[in-house]
Motif scaffolding. Structure first.
Motif, short mmCIF file in Angstrom:
data_model
loop_
_atom_site.label_atom_id
_atom_site.label_comp_id
_atom_site.label_asym_id
_atom_site.label_seq_id
_atom_site.Cartn_x
_atom_site.Cartn_y
_atom_site.Cartn_z
N ASP A 278 4.29 21.05 28.76
CA ASP A 278 3.21 21.22 29.74
C ASP A 278 2.92 19.92 30.48
OD1 ASP A 278 2.80 23.87 29.65
OD2 ASP A 278 0.95 23.82 28.50
N VAL A 279 3.94 19.10 30.62
CA VAL A 279 3.80 17.87 31.38
C VAL A 279 3.79 18.22 32.86
CG1 VAL A 279 4.91 15.66 31.92
CG2 VAL A 279 4.96 16.55 29.59
N PRO A 280 2.96 17.58 33.68
CA PRO A 280 2.93 17.88 35.12
C PRO A 280 4.33 17.84 35.73
CG PRO A 280 1.14 16.40 34.57
CD PRO A 280 1.96 16.55 33.32
N GLY A 281 4.65 18.88 36.48
CA GLY A 281 5.95 18.98 37.12
C GLY A 281 7.04 19.53 36.22
N SER A 282 6.70 19.88 34.97
CA SER A 282 7.72 20.36 34.03
C SER A 282 7.21 21.56 33.26
CB SER A 282 8.12 19.24 33.07
OG SER A 282 8.61 18.14 33.76
N ARG A 283 6.67 22.52 33.95
CA ARG A 283 6.11 23.68 33.26
C ARG A 283 7.06 24.88 33.29
NH1 ARG A 283 0.82 21.64 35.30
NH2 ARG A 283 -0.13 20.68 33.47
N GLN A 284 8.35 24.59 33.40
CA GLN A 284 9.35 25.64 33.29
C GLN A 284 9.70 25.86 31.82
OE1 GLN A 284 12.12 23.54 36.00
NE2 GLN A 284 12.32 25.51 37.03
N LYS A 285 10.47 26.90 31.58
CA LYS A 285 11.03 27.13 30.25
C LYS A 285 12.31 26.29 30.16
CE LYS A 285 13.08 31.08 29.40
NZ LYS A 285 13.26 32.51 29.04
N PHE A 286 12.48 25.57 29.07
CA PHE A 286 13.68 24.76 28.87
C PHE A 286 14.49 25.35 27.72
CE2 PHE A 286 11.28 21.94 31.45
CZ PHE A 286 12.18 21.07 32.05
N THR A 287 15.66 25.87 28.05
CA THR A 287 16.57 26.34 27.01
C THR A 287 17.29 25.14 26.42
OG1 THR A 287 16.90 28.46 28.13
CG2 THR A 287 18.58 27.79 26.54
N LEU A 288 17.31 25.07 25.10
CA LEU A 288 17.92 23.95 24.39
C LEU A 288 19.20 24.42 23.72
CD1 LEU A 288 18.02 21.14 23.02
CD2 LEU A 288 16.42 22.01 21.31
N HIS A 289 20.29 23.68 23.95
CA HIS A 289 21.57 23.97 23.31
C HIS A 289 22.11 22.66 22.76
CE1 HIS A 289 25.71 25.30 22.64
NE2 HIS A 289 26.13 24.29 23.37
N ALA A 290 22.28 22.59 21.44
CA ALA A 290 22.82 21.39 20.81
C ALA A 290 23.80 21.80 19.73
CB ALA A 290 21.69 20.55 20.19
N VAL A 291 24.95 21.14 19.74
CA VAL A 291 25.94 21.35 18.69
C VAL A 291 26.58 19.99 18.42
CG1 VAL A 291 27.69 22.04 20.37
CG2 VAL A 291 28.00 22.62 17.95
N GLY A 292 26.55 19.55 17.16
CA GLY A 292 27.04 18.21 16.87
C GLY A 292 26.25 17.20 17.66
N ASP A 293 26.95 16.36 18.41
CA ASP A 293 26.30 15.36 19.25
C ASP A 293 26.06 15.84 20.67
OD1 ASP A 293 26.03 13.38 17.36
OD2 ASP A 293 27.99 12.51 17.75
#
Length: 384
Positions: A278-293
């Protein structure tokens, strides 16, 4: 709505380690998912390709040498394009590398691919427990390959005594620090560790030819509970995994979350889900994808009636799920802190988001931040 990317998993290991056996296991236990395979045989007789023929929804077989010897990434893109086209409805692509292939080059080729519908899904290095010492002596580069791996499978673990297996696991943990090392027999690794299986009922059930999956499925295949056990019905070793689901209605603090991602414990292999900031300018949904590094954030609009939650699933082997849950709880923002935060708090996250000027679909593939994977032997610049 943002399009889902197809993970591309590299399955590597020296000759005889059991890569094809593991691939066959994934094909049989895919549930409702459609697997596209690139079988990279070295030589003119495609024995491995014939082994998996008919078991896979789409297959590209390379019989004229090592895939990583391609002049540039456009050749691999041609193969990936065939599998990633929407009409194929592929959920995951597995590249079974030749026993003589160079995993580092395959990783580079996938990361440099211009195909916007795929995402790197990790390097799985398969090791023969019974032949490890001899393989390591004949191929000293194995140590470097293990250092690149996101997941190490100690296959044929049933063929060595318990004491030797314990020593091997310790050796592999030293060669692949921080990576899950899973003992297995007959390549039996739970597919959920590598990719998300789509329930069978979600498949588009048009009139179709009877598939290999239909032929081998038994009454227990639809129930995935057995996949989470450490041994299957025949008593052979089955590499299982640990998982944690985390949900928070409060927004997450970007800096704390990046600190958490940067200090993940050994054995934590995959992180997936959605993050609310909910930071100003960043109120979108963020999909996170991480595998290993490998780490990516994909911004997209929240649906009109969608509840704005952070929803994450963490998957690994030997992880302390309660400790991880407490760490994630500490990443939540209070309302006052969120309101006081400036846009600069998102800089760490935005480093792993495609440049807006280059974005088409918000979930399309993009290149790493400057410096990422410059030296895959070090891997130091992949995380913030």
């Amino acid at each position: 709505m943002a399009k889902r990317q197809i993970p591309v998993i590299v399955l590597a290991g020296f000759l005889g380690s059991g890569k094809t056996t593991l691939l066959n296991h994934l094909l049989r236990r895919a549930g409702g998912s459609r697997i596209g395979a690139v079988v990279n045989d070295f030589g003119s007789v495609e024995i491995d390709a014939m082994t998996v023929a008919g078991q896979v929804d789409s297959m590209v077989s390379l019989g004229n040498g090592c895939l990583c010897c391609a002049v540039d990434t456009s050749e691999l893109d041609d193969y990936l394009d065939r599998l990633a086209r929407p009409a194929a409805r592929i959920d995951v692509i597995v590249i079974e590398a030749s026993g003589l292939a160079e995993p580092q080059e395959l990783i580079r080729m996938i990361l440099a691919s211009e195909n916007q519908h795929i995402v790197y899904g990790g390097l799985v290095e398969v090791v023969d427990a019974a032949e490890f010492a001899r393989t390591r002596a004949a191929h000293p580069e194995l140590d470097r390959h293990l250092g690149l791996a996101d997941l190490v499978v100690l296959n044929k673990a049933d063929r060595v005594a318990e004491a030797e297996r314990t020593d091997l696991l310790a050796t592999l943990a030293g060669l692949a620090p921080g990576r899950p090392v899973l003992p297995a027999s007959y390549g039996r690794v739970d597919p959920e560790l590598l990719f998300d299986r789509r329930p069978r009922e979600d498949r588009l059930e048009a009139v179709r030819q009877l598939s290999f999956e239909d032929l081998v499925a038994d009454d227990g295949d639809d129930d995935h509970a057995h996949d989470h056990e450490h041994a299957d019905h025949s008593g052979h070793l089955h590499a299982a995994y640990d998982s944690l689901s985390f949900v928070a209605d409060a927004p997450m603090n970007p800096r704390r979350l990046l600190d958490f991602l940067d200090s993940r414990p050994p054995g934590l292999y995959r992180i997936k889900g959605f993050v609310r900031f909910d930071v100003p300018g960043s109120r979108q949904k963020f999909t996170l994808h991480a595998v290993g590094d490998f780490l990516r954030f994909y911004p997209s609009p929240w649906a009109r009636d969608e509840e704005r939650l952070t929803q994450l699933v963490l998957i690994g082997s030997g992880i302390d799920t309660e400790a991880l849950r407490k760490e994630l709880e500490a990443c939540r923002d209070t309302e006052a802190a969120a309101q006081a935060a400036g846009e600069e708090t998102m800089w760490g996250v935005l480093r792993y988001v495609q440049d807006p000027e280059e974005q088409g679909d918000p979930q399309e593939h993009h290149e790493p931040a400057p410096g990422a994977h410059d030296d895959l032997g070090e891997r130091a610049d992949v995380w913030p």
